[in-house]
Design a protein around this motif. Sequence first.
Motif, PDB file in Angstrom:
ATOM      1  N   TYR A  11       0.837  -1.194   0.000  1.00 41.69           N
ATOM      2  CA  TYR A  11       0.000   0.000   0.000  1.00 41.69           C
ATOM      3  C   TYR A  11       0.876   1.250   0.000  1.00 41.69           C
ATOM      4  CZ  TYR A  11      -3.246  -3.515   1.746  1.00 41.69           C
ATOM      5  OH  TYR A  11      -3.997  -4.642   1.899  1.00 41.69           O
ATOM      6  N   SER A  12       0.465   2.233  -0.774  1.00 38.43           N
ATOM      7  CA  SER A  12       1.124   3.535  -0.716  1.00 38.43           C
ATOM      8  C   SER A  12       0.538   4.303   0.477  1.00 38.43           C
ATOM      9  CB  SER A  12       0.867   4.314  -2.008  1.00 38.43           C
ATOM     10  OG  SER A  12      -0.508   4.659  -2.098  1.00 38.43           O
ATOM     11  N   GLN A  13       1.143   5.430   0.814  1.00 38.10           N
ATOM     12  CA  GLN A  13       0.602   6.248   1.900  1.00 38.10           C
ATOM     13  C   GLN A  13      -0.812   6.711   1.553  1.00 38.10           C
ATOM     14  OE1 GLN A  13       3.359   9.388   2.881  1.00 38.10           O
ATOM     15  NE2 GLN A  13       4.932   7.943   3.530  1.00 38.10           N
ATOM     16  N   LYS A  14      -1.065   6.996   0.300  1.00 36.95           N
ATOM     17  CA  LYS A  14      -2.401   7.409  -0.142  1.00 36.95           C
ATOM     18  C   LYS A  14      -3.399   6.273   0.050  1.00 36.95           C
ATOM     19  CE  LYS A  14      -5.337   9.957  -2.696  1.00 36.95           C
ATOM     20  NZ  LYS A  14      -6.562   9.944  -1.943  1.00 36.95           N
ATOM     21  N   ASP A  15      -3.004   5.038  -0.303  1.00 37.62           N
ATOM     22  CA  ASP A  15      -3.881   3.879  -0.101  1.00 37.62           C
ATOM     23  C   ASP A  15      -4.224   3.705   1.376  1.00 37.62           C
ATOM     24  OD1 ASP A  15      -3.789   3.204  -2.823  1.00 37.62           O
ATOM     25  OD2 ASP A  15      -2.032   1.915  -2.550  1.00 37.62           O
ATOM     26  N   ILE A  16      -3.192   3.830   2.218  1.00 35.98           N
ATOM     27  CA  ILE A  16      -3.410   3.681   3.658  1.00 35.98           C
ATOM     28  C   ILE A  16      -4.334   4.775   4.163  1.00 35.98           C
ATOM     29  CG2 ILE A  16      -2.289   3.743   5.927  1.00 35.98           C
ATOM     30  CD1 ILE A  16       0.186   2.453   4.559  1.00 35.98           C
ATOM     31  N   ALA A  17      -4.103   6.009   3.721  1.00 33.15           N
ATOM     32  CA  ALA A  17      -4.949   7.130   4.145  1.00 33.15           C
ATOM     33  C   ALA A  17      -6.398   6.891   3.748  1.00 33.15           C
ATOM     34  CB  ALA A  17      -4.440   8.438   3.529  1.00 33.15           C
ATOM     35  N   ASP A  18      -6.633   6.402   2.541  1.00 36.67           N
ATOM     36  CA  ASP A  18      -7.993   6.126   2.087  1.00 36.67           C
ATOM     37  C   ASP A  18      -8.648   5.032   2.927  1.00 36.67           C
ATOM     38  OD1 ASP A  18      -7.683   8.035   0.120  1.00 36.67           O
ATOM     39  OD2 ASP A  18      -7.270   6.582  -1.480  1.00 36.67           O
ATOM     40  N   ARG A  19      -7.904   4.014   3.265  1.00 34.05           N
ATOM     41  CA  ARG A  19      -8.457   2.899   4.039  1.00 34.05           C
ATOM     42  C   ARG A  19      -8.707   3.280   5.497  1.00 34.05           C
ATOM     43  NH1 ARG A  19      -8.080  -2.240   1.721  1.00 34.05           N
ATOM     44  NH2 ARG A  19      -7.190  -2.178  -0.362  1.00 34.05           N
ATOM     45  N   VAL A  20      -7.844   4.121   6.054  1.00 34.06           N
ATOM     46  CA  VAL A  20      -7.982   4.524   7.459  1.00 34.06           C
ATOM     47  C   VAL A  20      -9.004   5.657   7.609  1.00 34.06           C
ATOM     48  CG1 VAL A  20      -6.715   5.533   9.415  1.00 34.06           C
ATOM     49  CG2 VAL A  20      -5.682   3.717   8.068  1.00 34.06           C
ATOM     50  N   GLY A  21      -9.125   6.460   6.573  1.00 33.19           N
ATOM     51  CA  GLY A  21     -10.066   7.575   6.615  1.00 33.19           C
ATOM     52  C   GLY A  21      -9.432   8.851   7.130  1.00 33.19           C
ATOM     53  N   THR A  22      -8.221   9.108   6.691  1.00 36.51           N
ATOM     54  CA  THR A  22      -7.509  10.314   7.105  1.00 36.51           C
ATOM     55  C   THR A  22      -6.712  10.844   5.917  1.00 36.51           C
ATOM     56  OG1 THR A  22      -6.102  11.266   8.817  1.00 36.51           O
ATOM     57  CG2 THR A  22      -5.466   9.096   7.999  1.00 36.51           C
ATOM     58  N   GLU A  50       0.957  -5.033   4.917  1.00 38.54           N
ATOM     59  CA  GLU A  50      -0.269  -5.066   5.723  1.00 38.54           C
ATOM     60  C   GLU A  50      -0.004  -4.691   7.192  1.00 38.54           C
ATOM     61  OE1 GLU A  50      -4.416  -5.687   5.918  1.00 38.54           O
ATOM     62  OE2 GLU A  50      -3.172  -5.982   4.150  1.00 38.54           O
ATOM     63  N   SER A  51       1.158  -5.050   7.715  1.00 38.51           N
ATOM     64  CA  SER A  51       1.456  -4.750   9.121  1.00 38.51           C
ATOM     65  C   SER A  51       1.519  -3.241   9.361  1.00 38.51           C
ATOM     66  CB  SER A  51       2.765  -5.408   9.552  1.00 38.51           C
ATOM     67  OG  SER A  51       3.866  -4.853   8.859  1.00 38.51           O
ATOM     68  N   VAL A  52       2.032  -2.491   8.398  1.00 39.07           N
ATOM     69  CA  VAL A  52       2.087  -1.036   8.526  1.00 39.07           C
ATOM     70  C   VAL A  52       0.677  -0.461   8.472  1.00 39.07           C
ATOM     71  CG1 VAL A  52       2.905   1.103   7.456  1.00 39.07           C
ATOM     72  CG2 VAL A  52       4.436  -0.881   7.622  1.00 39.07           C
ATOM     73  N   LEU A  53      -0.139  -0.981   7.563  1.00 47.73           N
ATOM     74  CA  LEU A  53      -1.535  -0.541   7.483  1.00 47.73           C
ATOM     75  C   LEU A  53      -2.235  -0.751   8.830  1.00 47.73           C
ATOM     76  CD1 LEU A  53      -4.131   0.362   5.977  1.00 47.73           C
ATOM     77  CD2 LEU A  53      -4.402  -2.017   5.263  1.00 47.73           C
ATOM     78  N   LYS A  54      -2.057  -1.922   9.417  1.00 49.76           N
ATOM     79  CA  LYS A  54      -2.690  -2.219  10.705  1.00 49.76           C
ATOM     80  C   LYS A  54      -2.161  -1.306  11.813  1.00 49.76           C
ATOM     81  CE  LYS A  54      -3.745  -7.029   9.686  1.00 49.76           C
ATOM     82  NZ  LYS A  54      -3.415  -8.437   9.958  1.00 49.76           N
ATOM     83  N   ALA A  55      -0.858  -1.062  11.830  1.00 52.15           N
ATOM     84  CA  ALA A  55      -0.257  -0.216  12.869  1.00 52.15           C
ATOM     85  C   ALA A  55      -0.758   1.226  12.754  1.00 52.15           C
ATOM     86  CB  ALA A  55       1.266  -0.254  12.772  1.00 52.15           C
ATOM     87  N   VAL A  56      -0.847   1.720  11.528  1.00 52.08           N
ATOM     88  CA  VAL A  56      -1.336   3.087  11.314  1.00 52.08           C
ATOM     89  C   VAL A  56      -2.801   3.186  11.732  1.00 52.08           C
ATOM     90  CG1 VAL A  56      -1.870   4.835   9.565  1.00 52.08           C
ATOM     91  CG2 VAL A  56       0.346   3.676   9.532  1.00 52.08           C
ATOM     92  N   ARG A  57      -3.598   2.190  11.334  1.00 51.52           N
ATOM     93  CA  ARG A  57      -5.026   2.192  11.693  1.00 51.52           C
ATOM     94  C   ARG A  57      -5.186   2.174  13.220  1.00 51.52           C
ATOM     95  NH1 ARG A  57      -7.484  -1.885   8.521  1.00 51.52           N
ATOM     96  NH2 ARG A  57      -8.201  -0.276   7.106  1.00 51.52           N
ATOM     97  N   LYS A  58      -4.422   1.331  13.898  1.00 55.12           N
ATOM     98  CA  LYS A  58      -4.508   1.222  15.360  1.00 55.12           C
ATOM     99  C   LYS A  58      -4.119   2.547  16.024  1.00 55.12           C
ATOM    100  CE  LYS A  58      -2.709  -1.479  19.213  1.00 55.12           C
ATOM    101  NZ  LYS A  58      -1.796  -2.547  19.631  1.00 55.12           N
ATOM    102  N   ASP A  59      -3.028   3.146  15.565  1.00 57.90           N
ATOM    103  CA  ASP A  59      -2.574   4.410  16.145  1.00 57.90           C
ATOM    104  C   ASP A  59      -3.583   5.527  15.872  1.00 57.90           C
ATOM    105  OD1 ASP A  59      -0.078   5.824  17.373  1.00 57.90           O
ATOM    106  OD2 ASP A  59      -0.706   7.112  15.719  1.00 57.90           O
ATOM    107  N   PHE A  60      -4.119   5.569  14.660  1.00 60.74           N
ATOM    108  CA  PHE A  60      -5.093   6.604  14.311  1.00 60.74           C
ATOM    109  C   PHE A  60      -6.358   6.471  15.155  1.00 60.74           C
ATOM    110  CE2 PHE A  60      -8.613   8.222  11.668  1.00 60.74           C
ATOM    111  CZ  PHE A  60      -8.211   9.542  11.569  1.00 60.74           C
ATOM    112  N   GLU A  61      -6.838   5.253  15.332  1.00 61.28           N
ATOM    113  CA  GLU A  61      -8.038   5.028  16.159  1.00 61.28           C
ATOM    114  C   GLU A  61      -7.774   5.435  17.609  1.00 61.28           C
ATOM    115  OE1 GLU A  61     -11.062   4.249  15.075  1.00 61.28           O
ATOM    116  OE2 GLU A  61     -10.289   4.177  13.037  1.00 61.28           O
ATOM    117  N   ALA A  62      -6.584   5.137  18.112  1.00 57.40           N
ATOM    118  CA  ALA A  62      -6.237   5.521  19.483  1.00 57.40           C
ATOM    119  C   ALA A  62      -6.216   7.039  19.627  1.00 57.40           C
ATOM    120  CB  ALA A  62      -4.876   4.938  19.868  1.00 57.40           C
TER     121      ALA A  62
END
Length: 114
Positions: A11-22, A50-62
Amino acid sequence: MADKSKDEKLYSQKDIADRVGTSKSTVYRIIKELGLKNATKQSQTMLYDESVLKAVRKDFEARKLNQNSPAESVHSNDELIAQLKDDLQHEREQVANLTKLLDQSQQLQLNLQQ
């Protein structure tokens, strides 16, 4: 989104941002703060697993959970203002008391000089 292998998606940073909602800049900041590393680089684009996507999502939700709602912020600000007013009143009383003591000290000093 690019494929590193059949099983692993990148995933690119843009992909991660789209999936996380930020925003992409928030994702960049979280990745940098957490010290996460990219899996590979395609042209100028960093790709993450995928591990980075999950870590970013977890941190963003926190981070979202830690933010106060506007009503709580107003209540918290009102409490802070009340506390500061009390502190200010206490400081004024201390200044008045110290001024009185200074005046008494000066009067005693004058009396001793006479």
